[in-house]
Design a protein around this motif. Structure first.
Motif, PDB file in Angstrom:
ATOM      1  N   ILE A   8      37.586  36.661  42.679  1.00  0.00           N
ATOM      2  CA  ILE A   8      37.822  35.270  42.879  1.00  0.00           C
ATOM      3  C   ILE A   8      38.295  34.608  41.778  1.00  0.00           C
ATOM      4  N   ASN A   9      37.417  34.804  40.843  1.00  0.00           N
ATOM      5  CA  ASN A   9      38.054  33.702  39.675  1.00  0.00           C
ATOM      6  C   ASN A   9      39.223  34.488  38.813  1.00  0.00           C
ATOM      7  N   ILE A  10      39.752  35.689  38.913  1.00  0.00           N
ATOM      8  CA  ILE A  10      41.049  36.089  38.364  1.00  0.00           C
ATOM      9  C   ILE A  10      42.163  35.583  39.014  1.00  0.00           C
ATOM     10  N   PRO A  11      43.267  35.071  38.139  1.00  0.00           N
ATOM     11  CA  PRO A  11      44.485  34.766  38.589  1.00  0.00           C
ATOM     12  C   PRO A  11      45.155  35.728  39.292  1.00  0.00           C
ATOM     13  N   ASP A  12      46.064  35.279  40.396  1.00  0.00           N
ATOM     14  CA  ASP A  12      46.918  36.287  40.974  1.00  0.00           C
ATOM     15  C   ASP A  12      47.980  36.955  40.420  1.00  0.00           C
ATOM     16  N   ASN A  13      48.172  36.602  39.071  1.00  0.00           N
ATOM     17  CA  ASN A  13      49.341  37.237  38.349  1.00  0.00           C
ATOM     18  C   ASN A  13      48.989  38.249  37.424  1.00  0.00           C
ATOM     19  N   MET A  14      47.580  38.394  37.425  1.00  0.00           N
ATOM     20  CA  MET A  14      46.630  39.265  37.093  1.00  0.00           C
ATOM     21  C   MET A  14      46.340  40.560  37.850  1.00  0.00           C
ATOM     22  N   LEU A  15      46.636  40.485  39.172  1.00  0.00           N
ATOM     23  CA  LEU A  15      46.241  41.331  39.988  1.00  0.00           C
ATOM     24  C   LEU A  15      47.564  42.204  40.680  1.00  0.00           C
ATOM     25  N   THR A  16      47.094  43.305  41.157  1.00  0.00           N
ATOM     26  CA  THR A  16      47.951  43.941  42.015  1.00  0.00           C
ATOM     27  C   THR A  16      48.256  43.813  43.323  1.00  0.00           C
ATOM     28  N   PRO A  17      49.047  43.831  44.161  1.00  0.00           N
ATOM     29  CA  PRO A  17      49.147  43.452  45.490  1.00  0.00           C
ATOM     30  C   PRO A  17      47.849  43.836  46.340  1.00  0.00           C
ATOM     31  N   GLU A  18      47.180  44.997  46.011  1.00  0.00           N
ATOM     32  CA  GLU A  18      46.270  45.566  46.611  1.00  0.00           C
ATOM     33  C   GLU A  18      45.045  44.628  46.413  1.00  0.00           C
ATOM     34  N   GLN A  19      44.827  44.224  44.952  1.00  0.00           N
ATOM     35  CA  GLN A  19      43.940  43.504  44.611  1.00  0.00           C
ATOM     36  C   GLN A  19      43.995  42.075  45.136  1.00  0.00           C
ATOM     37  N   VAL A  20      45.179  41.332  45.253  1.00  0.00           N
ATOM     38  CA  VAL A  20      45.205  40.390  45.678  1.00  0.00           C
ATOM     39  C   VAL A  20      44.908  40.019  47.222  1.00  0.00           C
ATOM     40  N   LYS A  21      45.121  41.104  48.149  1.00  0.00           N
ATOM     41  CA  LYS A  21      44.744  41.071  49.542  1.00  0.00           C
ATOM     42  C   LYS A  21      43.270  41.172  49.312  1.00  0.00           C
ATOM     43  N   GLU A  22      42.599  41.981  48.482  1.00  0.00           N
ATOM     44  CA  GLU A  22      41.172  41.981  48.764  1.00  0.00           C
ATOM     45  C   GLU A  22      40.611  40.778  48.064  1.00  0.00           C
ATOM     46  N   LYS A  23      41.173  40.189  47.166  1.00  0.00           N
ATOM     47  CA  LYS A  23      40.783  38.621  46.702  1.00  0.00           C
ATOM     48  C   LYS A  23      40.653  37.564  47.934  1.00  0.00           C
ATOM     49  N   LYS A  24      41.699  37.686  48.866  1.00  0.00           N
ATOM     50  CA  LYS A  24      41.563  36.818  49.856  1.00  0.00           C
ATOM     51  C   LYS A  24      40.667  37.136  50.912  1.00  0.00           C
ATOM     52  N   ARG A  25      40.358  38.417  51.059  1.00  0.00           N
ATOM     53  CA  ARG A  25      39.033  38.914  51.914  1.00  0.00           C
ATOM     54  C   ARG A  25      37.924  38.284  51.353  1.00  0.00           C
ATOM     55  N   GLN A  26      37.715  38.464  49.904  1.00  0.00           N
ATOM     56  CA  GLN A  26      36.434  38.229  49.465  1.00  0.00           C
ATOM     57  C   GLN A  26      36.395  36.690  49.496  1.00  0.00           C
ATOM     58  N   LEU A  27      37.593  35.914  49.335  1.00  0.00           N
ATOM     59  CA  LEU A  27      37.585  34.628  49.479  1.00  0.00           C
ATOM     60  C   LEU A  27      36.813  34.013  50.732  1.00  0.00           C
ATOM     61  N   PHE A  28      37.202  34.472  51.851  1.00  0.00           N
ATOM     62  CA  PHE A  28      37.018  34.187  53.286  1.00  0.00           C
ATOM     63  C   PHE A  28      35.452  34.602  53.572  1.00  0.00           C
ATOM     64  N   LEU A  29      35.108  35.710  52.870  1.00  0.00           N
ATOM     65  CA  LEU A  29      33.715  36.176  52.978  1.00  0.00           C
ATOM     66  C   LEU A  29      32.819  35.114  52.581  1.00  0.00           C
ATOM     67  N   LYS A  30      33.065  34.618  51.192  1.00  0.00           N
ATOM     68  CA  LYS A  30      32.446  33.666  50.651  1.00  0.00           C
ATOM     69  C   LYS A  30      32.395  32.384  51.065  1.00  0.00           C
TER      70      LYS A  30
END
Length: 715
Positions: free
Chosen positions: A384-406
């Motif tokens: 959640i706290n990692i910027p999007d430019n440092m993540l891969t496309p799959e990690q960005v998708k997983e970040k959105k899911r974690q943000l929704f769950l939180k």
């Protein structure tokens, strides 16, 4: 066709010779038949016919005249109401007249349809020749009557009273009957039909007018105001006012004299039983019943919960066994194995197992473990706290899911905390209320009821204001008339923004949307500008709490939302006064139409004016008899029984006649039966056969001779 009637059939019909006449007074209200020379008619009944059908057998019966209401419950009377053969005192329905004559002759004692006695039958003044011809045809061809004579009922009544010394040879016969009123001048004992006057107002119109006024005054008791009952009220309570205007003013002032003249009709009424507070035993019984019902509901819920837990445990074991088997299946046989189980992939089985496990934990009540599981899951939100430019496309998708769950988990926790705080606040208020109730139960209950009433009115008022755009006229009634007044503040703001945008863009080319600031309009429109929405929610919540508290401590409490429309409209118990029908101004207002037909929309002359019209219509040779005519005015007919009729008629005639004219108004000895008695005395005279016409004369001379036929009342 059977007849239904309470009138007994006469048994001495065969004792009278064939030359003895039968006398019939065929009135618009009653039919009277008897033998000539007798003092009273043998048979009297209402001149109406009703032909209903039996509800079971379907047989049609004929009901003539009065009927037994207890017997009519077995018949269908919806399609066949009471019918009369008359239209404004003239017979025009001869098929109904035939039923009436059948019944009259049958009750007189005639065995068959052949009547071998002469018949004297009454008719109205100036009866149309078509009606007289049809009546003669009916008597001659249907009943075989040997001879018939027609006479006017008012003339027979006047002659009968003249023989008794009540009136003179020269005078006026004022006849106010069921459907019409006549004034007939008499000169030397003979009626002058050229000068008679008629008005289509009678007792029927008085009763109908009284029924209309009482129905408008007491709409809740319309079923009680039947025609027969209103007729009885008219005959018992109505009177003629000496001066209608002054009598009306007397009732308008509401003086004591008006109260004394008011009559009361008390309808059947049973007082409602007094509502006593429930006893301690009743309260304990209701509490025990409530506890028993609650225990039953809890047992049902527990049984349902146990069944659901067993079902989820079986499902969980089944999924766990599938996952265990899947570990030992070779990679190339996984697809065929999954096709047999109904699942597509291993991830689907794992997801189903996780959901089943969570549901099972929820039904078992493992809330703390679930919260710990949520907290442990929150530690896994590492992206959640990692910027999007440092993540891969799959990690960005997983970040959105974690943000929704939180976000969902935090919202759930906030809602749970809010409910917990509300429960604590509610318990605190209930505890304070219970302490107040124990200190003074009656005072507490009164304050709670007053608070409930105030909150209910406040909530209802706010709903009305919200519906009508915040406008009222001071009587808690919506006063908005335009659409803008029915809109709330947010809707009016949106309309203002749209109108402004359209006005600014409508001056030239439509370029709305080219600039980014144009779309800020929709953000402004989406803002909720109503800050007072929290008020109604708090009031409604408090009202619900107070209502729940009242239900717990007061078994007799019923809220407005639970009470039906019939209960809320009868908050006041019905009393004896609610079942009373008061006859005040109606007592003289209804009979007044005899002198002022304009009250019911009939543009004709009244009874006193008719007397003056008849005197003016007299031939020139009789004009010298004016004073003698007004010196002998005889009243007859059912309406002459109203108290004050003679005084009012005399006062009315005095106003239209020259000063000093002698005026004497008297009533008939019997305004109802004098017509039949006069006809019976006339038919018993030896000269009566010379005044009749036979069946042979009718066939030879026909209808033209009936047109010239006129009975002479003086031998």
């Amino acid at each position: 066709m059977p007849f239904i009637s309470k009138i007994q059939r006469q048994t001495d019909y065969s004792r009278f010779p064939s030359s003895h006449p039968i006398v019939i007074d065929n009135g618009g209200s009653y039919f009277r038949i008897g033998w000539a020379g007798e003092a009273n008619p043998r048979v009297i009944f209402r001149n109406i016919v009703q032909r209903p059908r039996h509800k079971i057998t379907g047989e049609t019966v004929t009901i003539v005249g009065d009927h037994d209401l207890a017997l009519l419950k077995y018949f269908d009377c919806t399609r066949s109401g009471p019918r009369s053969a008359f239209d404004s005192n003239v017979v025009y329905q001869f098929e109904i007249m035939e039923y009436i004559l059948d019944f009259g002759f049958n009750r007189l004692g005639a065995d068959g349809s052949q009547i071998d006695h002469p018949v004297l039958i009454t008719e109205c003044a100036c009866n149309p020749v078509q009606s007289r011809s049809k009546m003669a045809e009916l008597l001659f061809e249907s009943y075989g009557v040997p001879s018939v004579a027609f006479g006017v009922d008012a003339a027979f009544s006047y002659k009968y009273n003249q023989q008794r010394g009540i009136c003179d040879k020269d005078g006026l016969a004022v006849c106010s009957g069921f459907s019409t009123s006549h004034v007939i001048p008499f000169v030397n004992g003979e009626p002058v039909y050229e000068a008679c006057c008629r008005t289509n107002v009678g007792g029927y119109h008085v009763t109908d007018y009284l029924k209309q006024l009482l129905s408008l005054k007491y709409p809740n008791h319309i079923s009680r105001l039947t025609w027969e009952k209103v007729e009885d009220l008219k005959m018992e309570h109505c009177y003629i006012a000496p001066d209608y205007a002054s009598e009306v003013r007397l009732f308008q002032k509401g003086a004591k004299e008006a109260e004394e003249k008011t009559r009361c009709w008390q309808l059947p009424w049973t007082p409602s039983p007094a509502l006593e507070p429930p006893s301690e035993e009743e309260i304990a019984r209701k509490a025990a019943l409530k506890e028993k019902q609650g225990q039953r509901l809890r047992e049902m819920a527990e049984a349902k919960r146990s069944s659901k837990i067993n079902e989820l445990e079986n499902e969980s074991k089944k999924l766990e066994f599938l996952l265990l088997q899947l570990r030992h299946v070779p990679e190339n046989e996984v697809r065929s194995f999954l096709s047999k189980t109904g699942y597509v992939s291993k991830q689907e089985i794992e997801s189903a197992f996780t959901k089943t496990t969570q549901s099972l934990r929820k039904y078992k009540g493992e809330l703390e473990n679930e919260e710990k599981a949520d907290l442990s899951a929150a530690e896994k939100y590492t992206l959640i706290n990692i910027p999007d430019n440092m993540l891969t496309p799959e990690q960005v998708k997983e970040k959105k899911r974690q943000l929704f769950l939180k976000t969902t988990s935090e919202g759930r926790q906030r809602a749970k905390q809010k409910r917990f705080e509300e429960d604590l606040e509610r318990e605190r208020q209930n505890k304070q209320d219970e302490e107040k109730r124990l200190e003074n139960p009656e005072l507490y209950l009164g304050q709670l009821r007053a608070k409930h009433r105030d909150l209910s009115e406040k909530v209802e008022q706010r709903k009305r204001l919200k519906t009508n755009g915040g406008h009222s006229n001071g009587n808690n009634v919506s006063g908005g008339v335009g659409r803008g007044e029915r809109l709330n503040a947010a809707q009016r703001e949106r309309m203002r923004l749209l109108t402004t945008a359209a006005f600014d863009r409508g001056k030239g080319e439509d370029t709305f949307g080219y600039k980014d600031e144009d779309w800020q309009l929709y953000k402004l429109m989406s803002k909720d500008t109503e800050d007072d929405d929290e008020g109604p929610d708090e009031d409604e919540a408090e009202l619900a709490r107070v209502s729940s508290r009242l239900r717990d401590i007061d078994p007799t409490f019923v809220s407005r939302s639970e009470a039906g429309p019939s209960e809320t409209s009868h908050l006041r118990p019905l009393t004896k006064e609610d079942f009373q029908i008061l006859l005040g101004v109606e007592r003289f207002r209804c009979p007044e139409i005899i002198f002022n037909p304009n009250l019911i929309g009939i543009d004709q002359a009244g009874l006193d004016e008719m007397a003056g019209v008849s005197i003016r219509r007299l031939p020139a040779v009789c004009q010298s008899l004016d004073e003698r005519m007004t010196n002998s005015i005889l009243m007859m007919g059912g309406n002459c029984l109203f108290p004050g009729m003679a005084d009012r008629l005399e006062a009315g005639i005095r106003m239209i006649r020259p000063c000093g004219t002698p005026i004497r108004v008297m009533g008939a000895s019997d305004p109802i039966l004098d017509a039949w008695r006069g006809a019976a005395a006339y038919a018993a005279a030896m000269q009566f056969p010379q005044q009749t016409f036979s069946k042979v004369d009718y066939y030879e001379k026909g209808e033209d001779w009936l047109r010239q036929y006129q009975l002479r009342y003086t031998y």
